[in-house]
Write an enzyme that holds these catalytic residues in place. Sequence first.
Site, PDB file in Angstrom:
ATOM      1  N   ASN A  83      34.305  34.871  52.793  1.00  0.00           N
ATOM      2  CA  ASN A  83      33.153  34.115  52.293  1.00  0.00           C
ATOM      3  C   ASN A  83      33.611  32.671  52.137  1.00  0.00           C
ATOM      4  OD1 ASN A  83      31.064  32.972  50.881  1.00  0.00           O
ATOM      5  ND2 ASN A  83      31.352  34.193  49.014  1.00  0.00           N
ATOM      6  N   HIS A  91      25.390  37.462  45.706  1.00  0.00           N
ATOM      7  CA  HIS A  91      26.659  36.926  45.219  1.00  0.00           C
ATOM      8  C   HIS A  91      26.458  36.359  43.808  1.00  0.00           C
ATOM      9  CE1 HIS A  91      30.231  34.473  44.761  1.00  0.00           C
ATOM     10  NE2 HIS A  91      30.779  35.240  45.683  1.00  0.00           N
ATOM     11  N   GLU A  94      32.637  42.615  42.772  1.00  0.00           N
ATOM     12  CA  GLU A  94      33.320  41.369  42.457  1.00  0.00           C
ATOM     13  C   GLU A  94      33.170  41.072  40.969  1.00  0.00           C
ATOM     14  OE1 GLU A  94      33.649  38.831  46.266  1.00  0.00           O
ATOM     15  OE2 GLU A  94      31.770  38.303  45.305  1.00  0.00           O
ATOM     16  N   GLY A 128      37.476  33.194  42.047  1.00  0.00           N
ATOM     17  CA  GLY A 128      37.945  31.810  42.086  1.00  0.00           C
ATOM     18  C   GLY A 128      38.771  31.395  40.886  1.00  0.00           C
ATOM     19  N   SER A 151      39.713  36.735  43.798  1.00  0.00           N
ATOM     20  CA  SER A 151      41.104  36.265  43.860  1.00  0.00           C
ATOM     21  C   SER A 151      42.022  37.225  44.623  1.00  0.00           C
ATOM     22  CB  SER A 151      41.651  35.983  42.457  1.00  0.00           C
ATOM     23  OG  SER A 151      40.874  34.975  41.826  1.00  0.00           O
TER      24      SER A 151
HETATM   25  P1  PGA Z   1      37.633  34.318  45.563  1.00  0.00           P
HETATM   26  O1  PGA Z   1      36.065  34.543  45.828  1.00  0.00           O
HETATM   27  O2  PGA Z   1      38.380  35.140  46.563  1.00  0.00           O
HETATM   28  O3  PGA Z   1      37.844  32.829  45.773  1.00  0.00           O
HETATM   29  O4  PGA Z   1      37.896  34.730  44.162  1.00  0.00           O
HETATM   30  C1  PGA Z   1      35.557  35.801  46.169  1.00  0.00           C
HETATM   31  C2  PGA Z   1      34.063  35.694  46.369  1.00  0.00           C
HETATM   32  O5  PGA Z   1      33.408  34.964  45.608  1.00  0.00           O
HETATM   33  O6  PGA Z   1      33.491  36.318  47.295  1.00  0.00           O
END
Ligand code: PGA
Length: 251
Positions: A9, A95, A167, A173, A212
């Site tokens: 993504n 999301h 998630e 993030g 992450s």
């Molecule tokens: P991330 O995001 O890997 O940067 O934590 C995952 C996502 O939001 O799909």
Amino acid sequence: MRQPLVAGNWKMNGSLASVRELLAGLKAGIDDVKVAEVAVCPPAVFIPEVQAQLEGTPIAWGGQDLSVHESGAYTGEIAGPMLTDFGCKYVIIGHSERRTYHGETDQLVAEKFTAARKAGLVPLFCIGETQEERESGITEEVVARQIDAVIEHCGVDMLGEGVIAYEPVWAIGTGLTATPEQAQEVHAFIRQRIAQSNAEVAEGLRILYGGSMKPGNAAELLANPDIDGGLIGGASLKAEDFLGICTAAND
Ligand code: PGA
């Protein structure tokens, strides 16, 4: 057997130059990916470039969102048939960034699920609890509510035509990853919840982990019986890191 899926993504990142560089890196390393299916979800304006570069490779691509409408006076929106027109296989829906910053409700996400299927797209349906919800002990309640909204609106058979991405919002993030045990526990709960409606659908449905995920923690997450791949944000912007996660599914 559920084939693992690792989907990138890209969120709202990149330039035409950086996208070309990333795609070149992915194409150069894709032969090392033996088991996982691989997909990337770029910002919509880059989809034609992604299609031009990836057509004929094993890498699929998709959108990050779609409208519930098929066409019409909806300024700024992108319709499912437009995504399929440019070769998209997948589309991310629900999301947490869209739920939080764009006020998307469980009901709207369920309508987007239907719109995606109507256009022939496979929805990457995101669910997950916030930190506050986890601390209040209502993680299962939250993900059950998010899933039930789609089952009620679309039916369990249609849910089975998509892919779920669990998630935890607190892990997106932030550099905080759910431990493999924490993730497996919720994944197993999700599968069991769906099994209450249809055991066969639950068994066949891929449930990805997102939040992450990196080359360094991918293998231990993917080793769990109910974790069928990953939805990758930050680490999908570097070919080496993304491919490192994709190859972690080799073993
Ligand atoms: P991330 O995001 O890997 O940067 O934590 C995952 C996502 O939001 O799909």
